[in-house]
Design an enzyme around this catalytic site. Structure first.
Site, PDB file in Angstrom:
ATOM      1  N   HIS A   1       2.474 -11.922   4.653  1.00 21.87           N
ATOM      2  CA  HIS A   1       3.506 -11.885   3.686  1.00 21.87           C
ATOM      3  C   HIS A   1       3.922 -13.562   4.195  1.00 21.87           C
ATOM      4  O   HIS A   1       4.104 -13.913   4.776  1.00 21.87           O
ATOM      5  CB  HIS A   1       4.675 -11.085   4.016  1.00 21.87           C
ATOM      6  CG  HIS A   1       4.364  -9.616   3.968  1.00 21.87           C
ATOM      7  ND1 HIS A   1       3.762  -9.083   2.702  1.00 21.87           N
ATOM      8  CD2 HIS A   1       4.545  -8.800   4.686  1.00 21.87           C
ATOM      9  CE1 HIS A   1       3.727  -7.963   2.748  1.00 21.87           C
ATOM     10  NE2 HIS A   1       4.101  -7.368   4.145  1.00 21.87           N
TER      11      HIS A   1
ATOM     12  N   GLY B   1       1.529  -0.612   1.349  1.00 18.81           N
ATOM     13  CA  GLY B   1       1.573   0.435   2.537  1.00 18.81           C
ATOM     14  C   GLY B   1       2.766   1.030   2.684  1.00 18.81           C
ATOM     15  O   GLY B   1       3.950   0.409   2.382  1.00 18.81           O
TER      16      GLY B   1
ATOM     17  N   CYS C   1      -6.022  -6.000   5.036  1.00 19.06           N
ATOM     18  CA  CYS C   1      -5.899  -4.386   4.970  1.00 19.06           C
ATOM     19  C   CYS C   1      -7.211  -3.931   5.498  1.00 19.06           C
ATOM     20  O   CYS C   1      -7.569  -2.838   4.987  1.00 19.06           O
ATOM     21  CB  CYS C   1      -5.697  -4.192   3.671  1.00 19.06           C
ATOM     22  SG  CYS C   1      -4.328  -4.817   2.745  1.00 19.06           S
TER      23      CYS C   1
ATOM     24  N   ARG D   1       4.204   1.313   8.940  1.00 17.77           N
ATOM     25  CA  ARG D   1       3.494   1.810   7.741  1.00 17.77           C
ATOM     26  C   ARG D   1       2.411   2.027   8.002  1.00 17.77           C
ATOM     27  O   ARG D   1       1.487   1.908   9.069  1.00 17.77           O
ATOM     28  CB  ARG D   1       3.699   0.354   6.734  1.00 17.77           C
ATOM     29  CG  ARG D   1       3.016  -0.678   7.119  1.00 17.77           C
ATOM     30  CD  ARG D   1       2.873  -1.410   5.991  1.00 17.77           C
ATOM     31  NE  ARG D   1       2.226  -3.143   6.652  1.00 17.77           N
ATOM     32  CZ  ARG D   1       0.970  -3.291   6.948  1.00 17.77           C
ATOM     33  NH1 ARG D   1      -0.112  -2.056   6.685  1.00 17.77           N
ATOM     34  NH2 ARG D   1       0.417  -4.144   7.252  1.00 17.77           N
TER      35      ARG D   1
ATOM     36  N   ALA E   1       3.116  -5.543  -2.236  1.00 14.56           N
ATOM     37  CA  ALA E   1       3.342  -6.996  -2.137  1.00 14.56           C
ATOM     38  C   ALA E   1       2.434  -7.634  -3.161  1.00 14.56           C
ATOM     39  O   ALA E   1       0.958  -7.167  -3.126  1.00 14.56           O
ATOM     40  CB  ALA E   1       2.987  -7.586  -0.724  1.00 14.56           C
TER      41      ALA E   1
END
Length: 220
Positions: free
Chosen positions: A81, A152, A181, A74, A165
């Site tokens: 996560h 993403g 990020c 991605r 997310a």
């Protein structure tokens, strides 16, 4: 696993799923789909995992500890996560929908913004950093911008996968082990912290129609 059709789109509830397994399923689905294949939205949560974008820089992973790091294809840098986070993967034929990757990013951000607005949470998108943010006065007298939703994507042969997310009610500590990020010093927040529901199921119930409407799937 629960699946149901919404117009021409298949909505799948995958529950708590291993990231690497789901990543492989997304790649296989996208590689094998043809022009007649229905678009799909996958709603799920992941066990704790750091995922690194295709061009991710290792220096943004500060102290992962025992949490695994998985390389993916991605866009974007590293993110985290974990349970309590609403993850949605968007497997869309963009040629059929009539818009490109940049517009998809805008529509996904707007879906998260609309969902949060329904809980009275004022959020914003940034032109320089995809995702959704909340800027406000925080406990302790701190005024700053914190991130609540990440994004993403990968587009292959005009078809998208990966997705978004949205932090709902999770342990945010692992985000402190990375530059989320690629944003140095960026702190995270979540729906429950801002007065919204603590249930991922409830947030997904609100997020789903916002996604369908913004992505142009409601009557697709």
């Amino acid at each position: 696993m629960e699946a149901r059709a919404q117009g021409g789109t298949l909505l799948r509830r995958l529950g708590l799923r291993d990231y690497s397994e789901t990543y492989a399923l997304m790649r296989d689905f996208t590689a094998s789909r043809d022009a007649a294949a229905a678009d799909e939205l996958w709603f799920l949560e992941h066990p704790p995992v750091f995922t690194q974008g295709q061009a991710g820089k290792p220096e943004h992973v500060l102290a992962p500890g025992a949490i695994p790091i998985v390389q993916s294809n991605r866009g974007g840098q590293v993110t985290y996560h974990g349970p309590g986070q609403a993850v949605v993967y968007v497997l869309l034929d963009l040629h059929r929908l009539g818009y490109g990757a940049r517009e998809l990013v805008r529509r996904l951000e707007q879906a998260m913004l609309d969902t949060l607005a329904g809980y009275g949470i004022a959020a914003l998108a940034r032109a320089d950093a995809p995702g959704v943010y909340v800027e406000r006065d925080w406990p302790g007298g701190v005024t700053e911008m914190r991130k609540i939703g990440s994004l993403g994507l990968r587009v292959s042969r005009g078809c998208s996968y990966h997705g978004i997310a949205l932090n709902v009610n999770m342990d945010l500590e692992p985000f402190e082990r990375i530059n989320p990020c690629g944003l140095t010093g960026m702190r995270m927040t979540q729906v429950a912290e801002l007065g919204g529901p603590a249930s991922v199921t409830e947030v997904v119930r609100s997020l789903e129609p916002c996604l369908l409407n913004n992505l142009g799937l409601a009557s697709h």
